[in-house]
Motif scaffolding. Structure first.
Motif, PDB file in Angstrom:
ATOM      1  N   SER A  63       0.684  -1.205   0.098  1.00  0.00           N
ATOM      2  CA  SER A  63       0.014   0.042   0.019  1.00  0.00           C
ATOM      3  C   SER A  63       0.772   1.244   0.074  1.00  0.00           C
ATOM      4  CB  SER A  63      -0.954  -0.041   1.249  1.00  0.00           C
ATOM      5  OG  SER A  63      -1.866  -1.050   1.124  1.00  0.00           O
ATOM      6  N   ALA A  64       2.165   1.351   0.668  1.00  0.00           N
ATOM      7  CA  ALA A  64       2.735   2.308   0.554  1.00  0.00           C
ATOM      8  C   ALA A  64       3.754   2.383  -0.621  1.00  0.00           C
ATOM      9  CB  ALA A  64       3.870   2.191   2.054  1.00  0.00           C
ATOM     10  N   ARG A  65       3.707   1.447  -1.347  1.00  0.00           N
ATOM     11  CA  ARG A  65       4.380   1.402  -2.696  1.00  0.00           C
ATOM     12  C   ARG A  65       5.980   1.115  -2.444  1.00  0.00           C
ATOM     13  NH1 ARG A  65       1.639   6.289  -5.824  1.00  0.00           N
ATOM     14  NH2 ARG A  65      -0.468   5.567  -5.145  1.00  0.00           N
ATOM     15  N   LEU A  66       6.165   0.642  -1.425  1.00  0.00           N
ATOM     16  CA  LEU A  66       7.445   0.029  -1.110  1.00  0.00           C
ATOM     17  C   LEU A  66       8.094  -1.239  -1.689  1.00  0.00           C
ATOM     18  CD1 LEU A  66       7.805   1.482   2.557  1.00  0.00           C
ATOM     19  CD2 LEU A  66       9.461   2.305   0.659  1.00  0.00           C
ATOM     20  N   VAL A  67       7.038  -1.977  -1.863  1.00  0.00           N
ATOM     21  CA  VAL A  67       6.999  -3.291  -2.304  1.00  0.00           C
ATOM     22  C   VAL A  67       5.898  -3.604  -3.314  1.00  0.00           C
ATOM     23  CG1 VAL A  67       6.504  -5.944  -1.641  1.00  0.00           C
ATOM     24  CG2 VAL A  67       7.858  -4.337   0.011  1.00  0.00           C
ATOM     25  N   THR A  68       6.450  -4.102  -4.615  1.00  0.00           N
ATOM     26  CA  THR A  68       5.754  -4.494  -5.668  1.00  0.00           C
ATOM     27  C   THR A  68       5.750  -6.156  -5.832  1.00  0.00           C
ATOM     28  OG1 THR A  68       7.455  -4.407  -7.041  1.00  0.00           O
ATOM     29  CG2 THR A  68       6.128  -2.420  -6.869  1.00  0.00           C
ATOM     30  N   MET A  69       4.717  -6.774  -6.488  1.00  0.00           N
ATOM     31  CA  MET A  69       4.730  -8.158  -6.979  1.00  0.00           C
ATOM     32  C   MET A  69       5.085  -8.240  -8.461  1.00  0.00           C
ATOM     33  SD  MET A  69       2.030 -10.069  -4.643  1.00  0.00           S
ATOM     34  CE  MET A  69       2.783 -11.453  -5.043  1.00  0.00           C
ATOM     35  N   GLU A  70       5.776  -9.316  -8.663  1.00  0.00           N
ATOM     36  CA  GLU A  70       6.058  -9.748  -9.986  1.00  0.00           C
ATOM     37  C   GLU A  70       5.633 -11.412  -9.862  1.00  0.00           C
ATOM     38  OE1 GLU A  70       9.957  -8.944 -11.122  1.00  0.00           O
ATOM     39  OE2 GLU A  70       9.809  -6.748 -10.893  1.00  0.00           O
TER      40      GLU A  70
END
Length: 100
Positions: A63-70
């Motif tokens: 939510s904080a955009r510190l982690v994304t998913m691939e």
């Protein structure tokens, strides 16, 4: 990116990002992801945290955009980090040469 906001007010995104960082468990998760531990089962085993708890923390980091998913792999979002850091330094009046 040009925004129409009061330069004396902190950016609203910073609160979310720094709240996400203000937890020891989430910092450990980010460090593990940076070191290549990037799936939910691997993170759970590495950190010793139940998957449900881990999923909660990962949701906050996403939510904080510190982690994304691939796919099923988590990645630390360097872009979000660098933009936030740059904006915060500008807001605080820190010159690039001041940072050592």
């Amino acid at each position: 990116m040009v925004e129409d906001r009061d330069p004396n007010q902190p950016h609203s995104r910073w609160t979310q990002i720094y709240k996400a960082l203000a937890d020891e468990k989430r910092l450990r998760i980010l460090r593990a992801i940076q070191q290549g531990v990037d799936t939910l089962p691997a993170l759970s085993a590495d950190i010793g945290m139940p998957k449900t708890t881990l999923h909660h923390h990962l949701t906050l980091l996403r939510s904080a955009r510190l982690v994304t998913m691939e796919g099923s792999r988590y990645r630390f979002d360097q872009y979000t980090w660098s933009v936030c850091r740059e904006e915060l330094e500008q807001y605080l009046g820190i010159e690039s040469d001041d940072v050592s």
